[in-house]
Scaffold this active site. Sequence first.
Site, PDB file in Angstrom:
ATOM      1  N   TYR A 212       0.832  -1.199   0.000  1.00 35.89           N
ATOM      2  CA  TYR A 212       0.000   0.000   0.000  1.00 35.89           C
ATOM      3  C   TYR A 212       0.869   1.253   0.000  1.00 35.89           C
ATOM      4  O   TYR A 212       2.066   1.201   0.292  1.00 35.89           O
ATOM      5  CB  TYR A 212      -0.968   0.010   1.189  1.00 35.89           C
ATOM      6  CG  TYR A 212      -0.324   0.313   2.524  1.00 35.89           C
ATOM      7  CD1 TYR A 212      -0.269   1.617   3.021  1.00 35.89           C
ATOM      8  CD2 TYR A 212       0.228  -0.691   3.304  1.00 35.89           C
ATOM      9  CE1 TYR A 212       0.309   1.897   4.242  1.00 35.89           C
ATOM     10  CE2 TYR A 212       0.802  -0.428   4.521  1.00 35.89           C
ATOM     11  CZ  TYR A 212       0.845   0.875   4.996  1.00 35.89           C
ATOM     12  OH  TYR A 212       1.427   1.152   6.202  1.00 35.89           O
ATOM     13  N   CYS A 213       0.253   2.368  -0.336  1.00 39.93           N
ATOM     14  CA  CYS A 213       0.897   3.685  -0.275  1.00 39.93           C
ATOM     15  C   CYS A 213      -0.144   4.668   0.251  1.00 39.93           C
ATOM     16  O   CYS A 213      -1.071   4.271   0.960  1.00 39.93           O
ATOM     17  CB  CYS A 213       1.431   4.086  -1.649  1.00 39.93           C
ATOM     18  SG  CYS A 213       0.158   4.263  -2.904  1.00 39.93           S
ATOM     19  N   ARG A 214      -0.028   5.925  -0.105  1.00 38.29           N
ATOM     20  CA  ARG A 214      -0.982   6.924   0.370  1.00 38.29           C
ATOM     21  C   ARG A 214      -2.338   6.778  -0.309  1.00 38.29           C
ATOM     22  O   ARG A 214      -3.361   6.708   0.343  1.00 38.29           O
ATOM     23  CB  ARG A 214      -0.434   8.334   0.151  1.00 38.29           C
ATOM     24  CG  ARG A 214      -1.290   9.429   0.801  1.00 38.29           C
ATOM     25  CD  ARG A 214      -0.735  10.808   0.549  1.00 38.29           C
ATOM     26  NE  ARG A 214      -1.017  11.279  -0.795  1.00 38.29           N
ATOM     27  CZ  ARG A 214      -2.171  11.847  -1.182  1.00 38.29           C
ATOM     28  NH1 ARG A 214      -3.140  11.998  -0.325  1.00 38.29           N
ATOM     29  NH2 ARG A 214      -2.334  12.240  -2.415  1.00 38.29           N
TER      30      ARG A 214
ATOM     31  N   LEU B 252      -3.661   4.208   1.985  1.00 39.59           N
ATOM     32  CA  LEU B 252      -3.877   4.550   3.391  1.00 39.59           C
ATOM     33  C   LEU B 252      -5.042   5.524   3.564  1.00 39.59           C
ATOM     34  O   LEU B 252      -5.738   5.481   4.575  1.00 39.59           O
ATOM     35  CB  LEU B 252      -2.590   5.131   3.994  1.00 39.59           C
ATOM     36  CG  LEU B 252      -2.545   5.230   5.511  1.00 39.59           C
ATOM     37  CD1 LEU B 252      -2.665   3.848   6.153  1.00 39.59           C
ATOM     38  CD2 LEU B 252      -1.268   5.896   5.973  1.00 39.59           C
TER      39      LEU B 252
END
Length: 132
Positions: A90-92, A119
């Site tokens: 995952y990332c932002r 996120l």
Amino acid sequence: MKYLVLFFCITISFFGLSCKKTPNQDQVKVISPKEMEVFFNTDSVQLIDVRTPKEFREGFIDKAQNIDFFSTTFKDEISKLNKAKPVFVYCRSGRRSGKSVSVFLDAGFTKIYDLKGGLLNWKSQGLKTKNR
């Protein structure tokens, strides 16, 4: 003869570009935060946060390991993970993690789960994060 060579060069270039590795649904699955949360009670979780270290310190999902997508050592760090186990990334917002999928595939991973919306989506569902 000159045109024949040109034709072959164009043909090879065309097919070379179209032969890139495309993940199938068995290798990469985009999942919701609720789907991802289910996997956290198992030992087989390799949860990778591909944001920068600064972003990671500001809040991350429990059990996540930070491997910065923009780092020059990203591929090397990915290759140290267990390829036999599924990897959750995952990332932002989902852009970097989506781009990182090809790196995981190239490294030999066959089960990759990408958190849809990153996120931001995780938090919008009321799910908790940790801070350092």
